[in-house]
Write an enzyme that holds these catalytic residues in place. Structure first.
Site, PDB file in Angstrom:
ATOM      1  N   ASP A  22       7.627  -0.516  -4.072  1.00  0.00           N
ATOM      2  CA  ASP A  22       7.535   0.735  -3.455  1.00  0.00           C
ATOM      3  C   ASP A  22       8.595   0.984  -2.483  1.00  0.00           C
ATOM      4  O   ASP A  22       8.520   1.869  -1.595  1.00  0.00           O
ATOM      5  CB  ASP A  22       6.037   0.837  -2.616  1.00  0.00           C
ATOM      6  CG  ASP A  22       4.900   0.642  -3.460  1.00  0.00           C
ATOM      7  OD1 ASP A  22       5.071   0.687  -4.702  1.00  0.00           O
ATOM      8  OD2 ASP A  22       3.829   0.013  -3.117  1.00  0.00           O
ATOM      9  N   LYS A  25      12.297   3.262  -5.669  1.00  0.00           N
ATOM     10  CA  LYS A  25      12.884   3.160  -6.951  1.00  0.00           C
ATOM     11  C   LYS A  25      12.881   4.592  -7.966  1.00  0.00           C
ATOM     12  O   LYS A  25      13.817   4.720  -8.357  1.00  0.00           O
ATOM     13  CB  LYS A  25      12.533   1.915  -7.878  1.00  0.00           C
ATOM     14  CG  LYS A  25      12.527   0.629  -7.004  1.00  0.00           C
ATOM     15  CD  LYS A  25      11.856  -0.608  -7.772  1.00  0.00           C
ATOM     16  CE  LYS A  25      10.401  -0.552  -7.896  1.00  0.00           C
ATOM     17  NZ  LYS A  25       9.692  -0.571  -6.645  1.00  0.00           N
ATOM     18  N   GLY A  49       4.011   2.261  -9.637  1.00  0.00           N
ATOM     19  CA  GLY A  49       3.758   3.736  -9.410  1.00  0.00           C
ATOM     20  C   GLY A  49       5.063   4.030  -8.660  1.00  0.00           C
ATOM     21  O   GLY A  49       5.328   3.684  -7.664  1.00  0.00           O
ATOM     22  N   HIS A  50       5.697   5.167  -9.476  1.00  0.00           N
ATOM     23  CA  HIS A  50       6.996   5.505  -8.956  1.00  0.00           C
ATOM     24  C   HIS A  50       7.031   7.101  -8.904  1.00  0.00           C
ATOM     25  O   HIS A  50       6.560   7.791  -9.795  1.00  0.00           O
ATOM     26  CB  HIS A  50       8.093   5.375 -10.154  1.00  0.00           C
ATOM     27  CG  HIS A  50       8.494   3.674 -10.164  1.00  0.00           C
ATOM     28  ND1 HIS A  50       9.222   3.308 -11.205  1.00  0.00           N
ATOM     29  CD2 HIS A  50       7.886   2.614  -9.936  1.00  0.00           C
ATOM     30  CE1 HIS A  50       9.396   1.668 -11.300  1.00  0.00           C
ATOM     31  NE2 HIS A  50       8.437   1.497 -10.191  1.00  0.00           N
ATOM     32  N   GLN A 232       8.291  -3.077  -9.542  1.00  0.00           N
ATOM     33  CA  GLN A 232       7.751  -3.881  -8.346  1.00  0.00           C
ATOM     34  C   GLN A 232       9.048  -4.317  -7.404  1.00  0.00           C
ATOM     35  O   GLN A 232      10.154  -3.561  -7.331  1.00  0.00           O
ATOM     36  CB  GLN A 232       7.121  -5.343  -8.951  1.00  0.00           C
ATOM     37  CG  GLN A 232       5.907  -5.070  -9.233  1.00  0.00           C
ATOM     38  CD  GLN A 232       5.587  -4.940 -10.943  1.00  0.00           C
ATOM     39  OE1 GLN A 232       6.230  -5.469 -11.821  1.00  0.00           O
ATOM     40  NE2 GLN A 232       4.817  -3.965 -11.028  1.00  0.00           N
TER      41      GLN A 232
HETATM   42  P1  GDP Z   1       8.733   3.003  -5.860  1.00  0.00           P
HETATM   43  O1  GDP Z   1       7.543   2.241  -6.356  1.00  0.00           O
HETATM   44  O2  GDP Z   1       9.804   2.127  -5.703  1.00  0.00           O
HETATM   45  O3  GDP Z   1       9.196   4.091  -6.850  1.00  0.00           O
HETATM   46  O4  GDP Z   1       8.101   3.788  -4.614  1.00  0.00           O
HETATM   47  P2  GDP Z   1       6.825   4.555  -4.502  1.00  0.00           P
HETATM   48  O5  GDP Z   1       7.020   5.905  -5.084  1.00  0.00           O
HETATM   49  O6  GDP Z   1       5.622   3.827  -4.716  1.00  0.00           O
HETATM   50  O7  GDP Z   1       6.805   4.723  -2.940  1.00  0.00           O
HETATM   51  C1  GDP Z   1       7.863   5.298  -2.245  1.00  0.00           C
HETATM   52  C2  GDP Z   1       7.468   6.473  -1.593  1.00  0.00           C
HETATM   53  O8  GDP Z   1       8.371   6.896  -0.445  1.00  0.00           O
HETATM   54  C3  GDP Z   1       7.105   7.880  -2.264  1.00  0.00           C
HETATM   55  O9  GDP Z   1       5.885   8.461  -1.734  1.00  0.00           O
HETATM   56  C4  GDP Z   1       8.419   8.578  -2.300  1.00  0.00           C
HETATM   57  O10 GDP Z   1       7.987  10.088  -2.457  1.00  0.00           O
HETATM   58  C5  GDP Z   1       8.752   8.061  -0.717  1.00  0.00           C
HETATM   59  N1  GDP Z   1       9.996   8.231  -0.360  1.00  0.00           N
HETATM   60  C6  GDP Z   1      11.224   7.987  -1.016  1.00  0.00           C
HETATM   61  N2  GDP Z   1      12.230   8.106  -0.271  1.00  0.00           N
HETATM   62  C7  GDP Z   1      11.813   8.531   0.847  1.00  0.00           C
HETATM   63  C8  GDP Z   1      12.646   9.126   1.959  1.00  0.00           C
HETATM   64  O11 GDP Z   1      13.895   8.523   2.188  1.00  0.00           O
HETATM   65  N3  GDP Z   1      11.897   9.178   2.966  1.00  0.00           N
HETATM   66  C9  GDP Z   1      10.597   9.351   2.934  1.00  0.00           C
HETATM   67  N4  GDP Z   1       9.994  10.076   4.026  1.00  0.00           N
HETATM   68  N5  GDP Z   1       9.909   9.310   1.804  1.00  0.00           N
HETATM   69  C10 GDP Z   1      10.584   8.745   0.817  1.00  0.00           C
HETATM   70  P1  IMO Z   2       6.299  -0.672  -8.004  1.00  0.00           P
HETATM   71  O1  IMO Z   2       6.835  -0.450  -9.158  1.00  0.00           O
HETATM   72  C1  IMO Z   2       3.888  -2.783  -4.985  1.00  0.00           C
HETATM   73  C2  IMO Z   2       1.553  -6.057  -6.287  1.00  0.00           C
HETATM   74  C3  IMO Z   2       0.092  -5.736  -6.125  1.00  0.00           C
HETATM   75  C4  IMO Z   2      -0.491  -7.398  -5.774  1.00  0.00           C
HETATM   76  C5  IMO Z   2       0.439  -8.178  -6.813  1.00  0.00           C
HETATM   77  C6  IMO Z   2      -0.225  -8.634  -8.092  1.00  0.00           C
HETATM   78  O2  IMO Z   2       5.428   0.619  -7.723  1.00  0.00           O
HETATM   79  O3  IMO Z   2       7.025  -0.899  -6.861  1.00  0.00           O
HETATM   80  P2  IMO Z   2      -0.761  -7.048 -10.392  1.00  0.00           P
HETATM   81  O4  IMO Z   2      -1.413  -5.812 -10.377  1.00  0.00           O
HETATM   82  O5  IMO Z   2       0.747  -6.837 -10.724  1.00  0.00           O
HETATM   83  O6  IMO Z   2      -1.327  -8.396 -10.694  1.00  0.00           O
HETATM   84  O7  IMO Z   2      -0.615  -7.511  -8.531  1.00  0.00           O
HETATM   85  O8  IMO Z   2       1.591  -7.313  -6.989  1.00  0.00           O
HETATM   86  N1  IMO Z   2       2.217  -5.013  -7.059  1.00  0.00           N
HETATM   87  C7  IMO Z   2       2.978  -3.859  -6.256  1.00  0.00           C
HETATM   88  N2  IMO Z   2       3.103  -3.753  -5.007  1.00  0.00           N
HETATM   89  N3  IMO Z   2       4.499  -1.925  -5.896  1.00  0.00           N
HETATM   90  C8  IMO Z   2       4.315  -2.366  -7.124  1.00  0.00           C
HETATM   91  O9  IMO Z   2       5.092  -1.700  -8.164  1.00  0.00           O
HETATM   92  C9  IMO Z   2       3.564  -3.438  -7.301  1.00  0.00           C
HETATM   93  N4  IMO Z   2       3.160  -4.040  -8.689  1.00  0.00           N
HETATM   94  C10 IMO Z   2       2.423  -4.944  -8.415  1.00  0.00           C
HETATM   95  O10 IMO Z   2      -0.307  -4.747  -4.943  1.00  0.00           O
HETATM   96  O11 IMO Z   2      -0.014  -7.617  -4.543  1.00  0.00           O
HETATM   97 MG    MG Z   3       5.300   2.172  -6.193  1.00  0.00          MG
END
Ligand code: GDP
Ligand code: IMO
Ligand code: MG
Length: 438
Positions: A22, A25, A49-50, A232
């Site tokens: 998270d 990416k 979840g991206h 991840q």
């Molecule tokens: P990922 O799994 O690495 O793609 O990241 P996620 O989407 O799960 O979580 C990143 C969160 O941060 C999302 O809600 C994005 O919209 C948000 N986000 C990404 N870059 C920034 C930033 O520079 N500032 C803020 N405030 N939010 C950001």
């Molecule tokens: P992105 O790509 C954050 C974590 C879960 C749990 C552990 C194992 O959005 O960054 P699983 O369901 O994979 O067997 O759970 O890994 N986890 C993540 N945490 N971002 C993710 O993906 C994750 N994918 C798995 O919360 O701790």
């Molecule tokens: Mg994510």
């Protein structure tokens, strides 16, 4: 540097998470994809979840690569991804209903399938672990990778061929039903129901299925730019992460998994970029040395709206952990780093960075392998002045407030690789390009 047959430079860039997932990416890929011709996911499943925020809206992608919003980019789900068919079909439908074309989406014929018994087993395993539960996303992803390694998986190439699927399911389902009943005390699944539902999913997914490794290899010979999208984070990796509180993806979520999960060799990868949040978060269980319970931890969660993009769970929050960041930079052989969410720190009077750990007063300078030892590590913090000014409108590094620049420079020094991009908001243009990545 690898060159195509015509002598053209052909960058293949891997984008990975440098922390516990998270990091942003999806947001980074969405920005970089402007200059690429292929965006390919290479690992994991819909546990990811991206998030991408652009002028079409806010999207949470679980399987589809984050380059999908550009109509002219080829988006590939490589052989390293596990696919839950109804989830992918729903994601495709959702994108289409919001006006996003999926005509350039391709799914590898070698992807493994997440089956309904995987989801049942994921939940049952977590219950059996009791207080030692991992805190999985319950998406069945771990059990699907267990079956891949156990040679009892079902692949996309089987799913889209009704006869091959019947033959494979006839072998696999009795085995899995025995596991469900005898090990977990669960009801067995009905063959006809599973067969008919998944044969139908296979029929609907078939138009997207291709030998995607060949597509990537051909693009390489044409000298095209390819982005490999990791899922991840390195600290959730099976080998390098905080085992057993990790995810089960094979190939690895680190840069090492990228070639394998897409079907190219390691010598063809030219650059590896890791995304780091300006602070630290984690979802699920397992050690996290800089976690702050209550107080500043809650403030970070509320200011950053730190709730999981997949499960909606509150993320655990804390100050940036430079010991862990240095560790993931080294093991991925990084060429550069991206720092996201700098804006979340805008209002703090001071910000802290963990520069080392100690256990019982004795310094620990390496990221420990032992879960127990990591849980005992006390973070040693360095405190820097906050900037207390908004940064969300800034587009050039030199226009950031002085203390924000100093904070980024200090992170760069501690991580040990150049910072290429700083993100100051979730939207595509809320980015500061410090050094070109593509
Ligand atoms: P990922 O799994 O690495 O793609 O990241 P996620 O989407 O799960 O979580 C990143 C969160 O941060 C999302 O809600 C994005 O919209 C948000 N986000 C990404 N870059 C920034 C930033 O520079 N500032 C803020 N405030 N939010 C950001
Ligand atoms: P992105 O790509 C954050 C974590 C879960 C749990 C552990 C194992 O959005 O960054 P699983 O369901 O994979 O067997 O759970 O890994 N986890 C993540 N945490 N971002 C993710 O993906 C994750 N994918 C798995 O919360 O701790
Ligand atoms: Mg994510």
């Amino acid at each position: 540097m690898p060159r195509s047959g015509r002598g053209k430079f052909m960058p293949v860039i891997v984008v990975i998470g440098g922390q516990w997932g998270d990091e942003g990416k999806g947001r980074t890929i969405d920005l970089l994809a402007q200059n690429a011709s292929i965006v390919a996911r290479y690992s994991a499943g819909n546990n990811a979840g991206h998030t991408v925020v652009n002028d079409m809206g806010t999207f949470r992608l679980h399987l589809v690569p984050a380059g999908i919003f550009y109509g002219d980019k080829v988006c590939i789900m490589g052989n390293g991804v596990v696919v839950d068919p109804p989830v992918l079909l729903e994601e495709i439908q959702d994108l289409q209903s919001k006006g996003v074309s999926v005509k350039n989406l391709y799914v590898s014929d070698r992807c493994h399938i997440v089956m309904p018994y995987h989801i049942l087993i994921d939940r049952a395993d977590e219950e059996l672990r009791g207080p030692a539960a991992i805190g999985t996303t319950f998406r069945g992803v771990g059990p699907a990778f267990v079956d891949k390694v156990g040679r009892i998986g079902i692949r996309m190439v089987d799913l889209i061929n009704p006869d091959a699927f019947r033959e494979r399911l006839s072998l696999v389902l009795p085995y899995k039903n025995a596991v469900l009943q005898k090990l977990y005390g669960l009801e067995p699944l009905d063959f006809d129901k599973v067969y008919e539902a998944y044969r139908d999913f296979g029929r609907r997914l078939a138009p997207f299925v291709a030998d995607t490794a060949v597509m990537v290899q051909e693009a390489l010979t044409r000298g095209e730019t390819i982005l490999l999208e990791g899922a991840q984070g390195s600290l959730l990796d099976l080998d390098s992460g905080t085992y057993e509180y990790v995810t089960s993806s094979v190939p690895s979520s680190t840069a090492a998994g990228a070639g394998l999960g897409i079907g190219i060799g390691p010598t063809q990868i030219t650059r590896v970029v890791a995304v780091y949040k300006a602070y630290q978060t984690r979802v699920g269980n397992g050690p996290m040395p800089t976690e702050l319970k209550g107080g500043v931890g809650d403030e970070l969660r509320e200011k950053g709206q730190e709730y999981g993009a997949t499960t909606g769970r509150p993320r655990r929050c804390g100050w940036f952990d430079a010991v862990a960041a240095r560790y993931t930079a080294r093991l991925n052989g990084l060429s550069g780093a991206v720092i996201t969410r700098l804006d979340v720190l805008d209002t703090f009077a001071s910000v802290k960075v963990c520069t080392s750990y100690q256990v019982d007063g004795v310094p620990v300078d390496r990221f420990p392998a032992s879960r127990g030892r990591l849980a005992c590590c006390e973070p040693i913090f360095e405190e820097l002045p906050g900037w207390q000014e908004p940064t969300t409108h800034v587009r050039r590094f030199e226009d950031l407030p002085r203390h924000a620049r100093e904070y980024v420079k200090r992170l760069e020094q501690l991580i040990g690789v150049p910072v290429a991009l700083v993100s100051v908001g979730p939207e595509r243009e809320q980015a500061i390009i410090v050094k070109p990545i593509l």
